[in-house]
Design an enzyme around this catalytic site. Structure first.
Site, PDB file in Angstrom:
ATOM      1  N   LYS A   1     -80.913  -0.200  16.860  1.00 13.18           N
ATOM      2  CA  LYS A   1     -81.287  -0.276  15.448  1.00 13.18           C
ATOM      3  C   LYS A   1     -82.789  -0.499  15.255  1.00 13.18           C
ATOM      4  CE  LYS A   1     -76.851  -0.467  14.180  1.00 13.18           C
ATOM      5  NZ  LYS A   1     -76.134   0.533  13.407  1.00 13.18           N
TER       6      LYS A   1
ATOM      7  N   LYS B   1     -77.088  -3.051  20.391  1.00 16.86           N
ATOM      8  CA  LYS B   1     -77.245  -2.762  18.958  1.00 16.86           C
ATOM      9  C   LYS B   1     -78.655  -3.069  18.505  1.00 16.86           C
ATOM     10  CE  LYS B   1     -75.347  -3.876  14.391  1.00 16.86           C
ATOM     11  NZ  LYS B   1     -74.253  -4.537  13.635  1.00 16.86           N
TER      12      LYS B   1
ATOM     13  N   ASP C   1     -68.544   1.431   8.184  1.00 15.68           N
ATOM     14  CA  ASP C   1     -69.209   2.507   8.930  1.00 15.68           C
ATOM     15  C   ASP C   1     -68.858   3.880   8.379  1.00 15.68           C
ATOM     16  OD1 ASP C   1     -70.518   0.865  10.866  1.00 15.68           O
ATOM     17  OD2 ASP C   1     -68.585   0.568  11.851  1.00 15.68           O
TER      18      ASP C   1
ATOM     19  N   LYS D   1     -54.940   8.944  -8.634  1.00 14.37           N
ATOM     20  CA  LYS D   1     -54.124   8.307  -7.613  1.00 14.37           C
ATOM     21  C   LYS D   1     -53.368   9.346  -6.798  1.00 14.37           C
ATOM     22  CE  LYS D   1     -50.370   5.002  -6.931  1.00 14.37           C
ATOM     23  NZ  LYS D   1     -49.378   4.116  -7.573  1.00 14.37           N
TER      24      LYS D   1
ATOM     25  N   ASP E   1     -76.843   4.168   7.883  1.00 14.84           N
ATOM     26  CA  ASP E   1     -77.061   2.925   8.627  1.00 14.84           C
ATOM     27  C   ASP E   1     -78.188   2.150   7.938  1.00 14.84           C
ATOM     28  OD1 ASP E   1     -77.750   0.923  10.491  1.00 14.84           O
ATOM     29  OD2 ASP E   1     -76.976   2.137  12.130  1.00 14.84           O
ATOM     30  N   ILE E   2     -77.817   1.180   7.134  1.00  8.64           N
ATOM     31  CA  ILE E   2     -78.807   0.459   6.328  1.00  8.64           C
ATOM     32  C   ILE E   2     -79.755  -0.345   7.206  1.00  8.64           C
ATOM     33  CG2 ILE E   2     -79.117  -1.246   4.501  1.00  8.64           C
ATOM     34  CD1 ILE E   2     -76.342  -0.428   3.437  1.00  8.64           C
TER      35      ILE E   2
ATOM     36  N   ASN F   1     -62.957  -4.444   4.934  1.00  9.00           N
ATOM     37  CA  ASN F   1     -62.811  -5.293   6.111  1.00  9.00           C
ATOM     38  C   ASN F   1     -62.557  -6.724   5.656  1.00  9.00           C
ATOM     39  OD1 ASN F   1     -65.458  -6.664   5.765  1.00  9.00           O
ATOM     40  ND2 ASN F   1     -66.259  -4.612   6.194  1.00  9.00           N
TER      41      ASN F   1
END
Length: 398
Positions: free
Chosen positions: A341, A337, A276, A286, A304-305, A208
């Protein structure tokens, strides 16, 4: 925290000088002693009488005031304070500071002092972005000068961009944080930062746009308050701060392992932009392009840390702070969230491309907690970090 602290307030010549009147009032309300200094240009925007009335102290204006200079009053002024605040700090005044010039009372005080200095810049956006100003800023930071802001917004001249003086609450927070230095001594805090890279094959990966700038700034701010910081970072663009324990990782699985190894901790701040998903079966070699055939990638969900740490039955940090980068319905998504969480706070922001926040130098966040939603103004990521660090300190030592 500011009670009985001696603040030397240097007011530069800019339209933002009007904010200094409220700053004086608020500092006095918190119990600080304020000694005001006006530059000649500042007197074009605020009057010595109004400044003196609010400060309850004489205004210092002239380097060659014979009633004080017989005893080297400018030296005494510069060294009797616990903290010097320059607000607004104009481009001209910062240039003098960077060059070591001393041709008026304000610049002489700043050159003669060994007292910590915080500056709140205020100027036209073009002046702020000019190469000379940026060079002076780099020099001042290297010299140990602290910066508060500036914020982005509409200028008095009608232009829009960075250069607005920080709001008074931001300046007060920075001043309080200065005197809280060491308040987190003995506290162990985990900070995650940067992106993760999830391999497709040995040369390709999923990632990202996170630069790691906000996480790095948070780790630095917590360290400055005396915390023992464990900094778990993905492959970020921004280098990690000095004085922290750095754990470098690549993938989400590696970050999870590093987080588990770093616990227990008094607090944990999850600023990393963790992927995610990962490719379920990354290729060991490759992947070659084949005519008319596209590769098929099967994905698997990463652990999910944040939720894992927040929902620990034993060994949970006393304060868990998550981050939510959203592109729409920011508050609603971030609030959901937080509930999902199980973390204590969520720091939410809008990372839509038009905001320039993802990978940029500024941030505008909402702090969501049991107390509700706080909207913080857009400011430098360093300022966001300092404000968040001060809030963390207040929560841990209350």
């Amino acid at each position: 925290m500011l009670a009985s602290k001696r603040i030397l307030l240097i007011i530069g010549g800019g339209i933002a000088a009007y904010k200094s009147l409220d700053l004086i009032r608020r500092l006095k309300g918190l119990g600080a002693e304020v000694t005001p200094v006006l530059t000649r240009a500042a007197e074009e925007f605020v009057t010595p009488l109004s400044v003196a009335a609010l400060a309850g102290a004489p205004v210092h204006r002239d380097l060659f005031d014979l009633t004080t200079e017989a005893e080297m009053g400018h030296i005494q002024l510069s060294r009797s304070a616990d903290l010097i605040i320059v607000a607004p700090a104009t481009a001209d005044l910062m240039a003098k500071m960077a060059l070591g010039s001393a041709n008026d009372l304000a610049s002489t005080l700043l050159l003669a002092t060994d007292t910590p200095v915080l500056v709140a810049p205020a100027m036209n956006v073009r002046m702020w972005e000019h190469v000379a100003t940026q060079r002076n800023i780099a020099q001042l930071k290297s010299d140990g000068i602290g910066f508060i802001g500036p914020d982005s917004g509409e200028m008095a001249c009608g232009e829009f961009g960075p250069g607005r003086m920080a709001e008074v609450p931001q300046i007060l927070t920075a001043a309080e944080a200065h005197f809280e230095a060491g308040v987190l001594r003995g506290k162990r805090i985990l900070v995650t930062s940067g992106p993760t890279h999830e391999p497709i094959d040995p040369v390709r990966y999923i990632a990202n746009r996170s630069s790691g700038a906000q996480g790095t700034a948070i780790a630095r701010a917590l360290r400055s308050l005396g915390a023992d910081v464990v900094f778990v970072t993905g492959p970020a663009d921004v280098p990690p701060p000095d004085g922290v324990e750095v754990v470098r990782v690549e993938t989400a699985a590696q970050m999870q392992a590093a987080v588990d190894a770093a616990l227990p901790a008094d607090a944990a701040v999850f600023a990393a932009a963790v992927a995610d998903w990962r490719v379920a079966s990354a290729s060991g070699s490759k992947i070659k392009k084949k005519d008319g055939a596209l590769p098929v990638l099967e994905f698997a969900e990463n652990a999910d840390i944040l939720a894992g740490v927040s929902q620990r039955i034993s060994g949970r940090p006393g304060l868990v702070v998550g981050f939510a980068a959203e592109t729409d319905d920011v508050i609603a998504h971030a609030t959901a969230k937080r509930a999902r969480k199980g973390c204590d706070w969520i720091v939410a922001n809008d990372v839509s491309p038009e905001t320039g926040i993802m990978g940029g130098s500024e941030n505008a966040v909402f702090l969501i907690s049991d107390a509700g939603v706080e909207s913080w103004p857009r400011m430098a990521k360093e300022a966001v970090a300092e404000r968040l660090a001060a809030r963390i300190a207040a929560a841990l030592v209350s």
